[in-house]
Motif scaffolding. Sequence first.
Motif, mmCIF file in Angstrom:
data_model
loop_
_atom_site.group_PDB
_atom_site.id
_atom_site.type_symbol
_atom_site.label_atom_id
_atom_site.label_comp_id
_atom_site.label_asym_id
_atom_site.label_seq_id
_atom_site.Cartn_x
_atom_site.Cartn_y
_atom_site.Cartn_z
ATOM 1 N N SER A 101 0.848 -1.193 0.000
ATOM 2 C CA SER A 101 0.000 0.000 0.000
ATOM 3 C C SER A 101 0.878 1.236 0.000
ATOM 4 C CB SER A 101 -0.905 0.018 1.238
ATOM 5 O OG SER A 101 -1.532 1.286 1.386
ATOM 6 N N LEU A 102 0.393 2.298 -0.633
ATOM 7 C CA LEU A 102 1.111 3.570 -0.614
ATOM 8 C C LEU A 102 0.848 4.337 0.677
ATOM 9 C CD1 LEU A 102 0.516 4.810 -4.277
ATOM 10 C CD2 LEU A 102 2.587 3.753 -3.328
ATOM 11 N N ASP A 103 -0.072 3.839 1.500
ATOM 12 C CA ASP A 103 -0.422 4.531 2.735
ATOM 13 C C ASP A 103 0.361 4.031 3.938
ATOM 14 O OD1 ASP A 103 -2.343 6.170 1.501
ATOM 15 O OD2 ASP A 103 -3.838 4.564 1.603
ATOM 16 N N VAL A 104 1.274 3.088 3.742
ATOM 17 C CA VAL A 104 2.066 2.586 4.858
ATOM 18 C C VAL A 104 3.019 3.680 5.336
ATOM 19 C CG1 VAL A 104 3.860 1.631 3.339
ATOM 20 C CG2 VAL A 104 3.537 0.686 5.619
ATOM 21 N N GLN A 105 3.250 3.754 6.636
ATOM 22 C CA GLN A 105 4.141 4.764 7.203
ATOM 23 C C GLN A 105 5.593 4.403 6.937
ATOM 24 O OE1 GLN A 105 1.275 7.038 7.931
ATOM 25 N NE2 GLN A 105 3.168 7.730 8.891
ATOM 26 N N VAL A 106 6.423 5.416 6.747
ATOM 27 C CA VAL A 106 7.855 5.227 6.526
ATOM 28 C C VAL A 106 8.550 5.273 7.890
ATOM 29 C CG1 VAL A 106 9.918 6.119 5.378
ATOM 30 C CG2 VAL A 106 7.671 6.329 4.266
ATOM 31 N N PRO A 107 9.105 4.173 8.378
ATOM 32 C CA PRO A 107 9.683 4.160 9.728
ATOM 33 C C PRO A 107 10.773 5.206 9.954
ATOM 34 C CG PRO A 107 9.456 1.930 8.891
ATOM 35 C CD PRO A 107 9.176 2.843 7.745
ATOM 36 N N THR A 108 11.581 5.461 8.939
ATOM 37 C CA THR A 108 12.679 6.412 9.081
ATOM 38 C C THR A 108 12.256 7.859 8.828
ATOM 39 O OG1 THR A 108 13.266 5.721 6.832
ATOM 40 C CG2 THR A 108 14.570 4.814 8.650
ATOM 41 N N CYS A 109 11.051 8.055 8.337
ATOM 42 C CA CYS A 109 10.453 9.395 8.177
ATOM 43 C C CYS A 109 9.014 9.278 8.667
ATOM 44 C CB CYS A 109 10.475 9.853 6.720
ATOM 45 S SG CYS A 109 12.107 9.920 5.954
ATOM 46 N N PRO A 110 8.798 9.112 9.976
ATOM 47 C CA PRO A 110 7.487 8.712 10.502
ATOM 48 C C PRO A 110 6.345 9.679 10.223
ATOM 49 C CG PRO A 110 8.991 9.372 12.264
ATOM 50 C CD PRO A 110 9.815 9.269 11.026
ATOM 51 N N GLU A 111 6.673 10.907 9.825
ATOM 52 C CA GLU A 111 5.609 11.850 9.492
ATOM 53 C C GLU A 111 5.078 11.642 8.078
ATOM 54 O OE1 GLU A 111 9.456 13.824 8.211
ATOM 55 O OE2 GLU A 111 8.753 12.465 9.783
ATOM 56 N N TRP A 112 5.708 10.749 7.331
ATOM 57 C CA TRP A 112 5.343 10.524 5.931
ATOM 58 C C TRP A 112 4.810 9.122 5.705
ATOM 59 C CZ3 TRP A 112 10.276 12.662 3.025
ATOM 60 C CH2 TRP A 112 10.194 14.058 2.975
ATOM 61 N N THR A 113 3.860 9.010 4.766
ATOM 62 C CA THR A 113 3.508 7.718 4.190
ATOM 63 C C THR A 113 4.439 7.472 3.008
ATOM 64 O OG1 THR A 113 1.932 8.655 2.610
ATOM 65 C CG2 THR A 113 1.085 8.069 4.819
ATOM 66 N N LEU A 114 4.367 6.269 2.457
ATOM 67 C CA LEU A 114 5.200 5.972 1.291
ATOM 68 C C LEU A 114 4.810 6.866 0.118
ATOM 69 C CD1 LEU A 114 7.459 4.198 0.210
ATOM 70 C CD2 LEU A 114 5.723 2.523 -0.482
ATOM 71 N N PHE A 115 3.521 7.179 -0.014
ATOM 72 C CA PHE A 115 3.116 8.103 -1.076
ATOM 73 C C PHE A 115 3.731 9.478 -0.846
ATOM 74 C CE2 PHE A 115 0.390 11.488 -2.701
ATOM 75 C CZ PHE A 115 0.369 11.165 -4.055
ATOM 76 N N ASP A 116 3.737 9.949 0.405
ATOM 77 C CA ASP A 116 4.357 11.246 0.704
ATOM 78 C C ASP A 116 5.825 11.250 0.300
ATOM 79 O OD1 ASP A 116 1.990 12.232 1.851
ATOM 80 O OD2 ASP A 116 2.542 11.489 3.848
ATOM 81 N N LEU A 117 6.508 10.152 0.600
ATOM 82 C CA LEU A 117 7.928 10.057 0.247
ATOM 83 C C LEU A 117 8.104 10.086 -1.264
ATOM 84 C CD1 LEU A 117 10.887 9.589 1.060
ATOM 85 C CD2 LEU A 117 10.414 7.126 1.079
ATOM 86 N N ALA A 118 7.283 9.343 -1.970
ATOM 87 C CA ALA A 118 7.373 9.333 -3.431
ATOM 88 C C ALA A 118 7.070 10.717 -4.007
ATOM 89 C CB ALA A 118 6.402 8.301 -4.007
ATOM 90 N N GLN A 119 6.089 11.381 -3.445
ATOM 91 C CA GLN A 119 5.751 12.734 -3.897
ATOM 92 C C GLN A 119 6.926 13.685 -3.657
ATOM 93 O OE1 GLN A 119 2.591 14.776 -1.660
ATOM 94 N NE2 GLN A 119 1.724 15.413 -3.626
#
Length: 265
Positions: free
Chosen positions: A30-48
Amino acid sequence: MTTTLTFPVLLRLIDERSTAFRAAVASAPSLDVQVPTCPEWTLFDLAQHIGEGRRAWAATVAAGPAPAKSAAEGAPAASREREALPAWLAESTEQLLDALREAGPDRGCWTWWGASQSPQTCGAVARHQLQQIAVHTYDAQVTVGAPEPLPDEVALDGVEEFLFTCVATTSAWPHKPTAFDFHATEGHSWRLTVDGDGARSTRISAPGTTPVAAADEGPNAAGVSVRGTASELVLFVYDRIPADSLQIEGDAGLFDLLRAWDPEE
């Protein structure tokens, strides 16, 4: 300052790390999973962040030494469609690479690191962009449970790039002068000296090797030294792995002071 990687190699590695980033994103459930090393972001946020950032830097490189330009207006937004997102990310990377190829390494470019040890050139931008995508690729890989060390040539250049670009400053160090030594197990070492004149780094001799820089540059002995693989050192300085993942000798609390320091240029 001389980079250890040539401009064509930097561009190749940006492309390779970007491909690895897209692969990690594509493998996520899922693109909505949280990024452990950037906890304020989801994977979609990171990709964006990755896509928009590369487009913005493409526009900045194209503008030359003029102030940074925004690439947001009129640009296609990141797609939440799993099939469309990789293509949008690939296009973002290609825009950056095309701009860098067109400009070449020596052309002046606006950067935020004016008082650092890195030049304000397109070559220095490429060098920093490689580290940005490399670290964020690690973030994406951690998110999908498949973290990999940074490639050796990326990581070895990354320690120096971080010290020369992100840490170097002419603002006075507000504490007792000291030095930080960084030793990569691959045989490369650097010393960061902080004092009333600011922060500057230099290559030093690795323990047990012939000196490549004067040992008395800065304090005679470092207040703290950290040892690990080049990948571990890069991930440590970018706060991706904890201090206990590496071998630290001396006053480890100095790293807390360094992280808390916010120089005013």
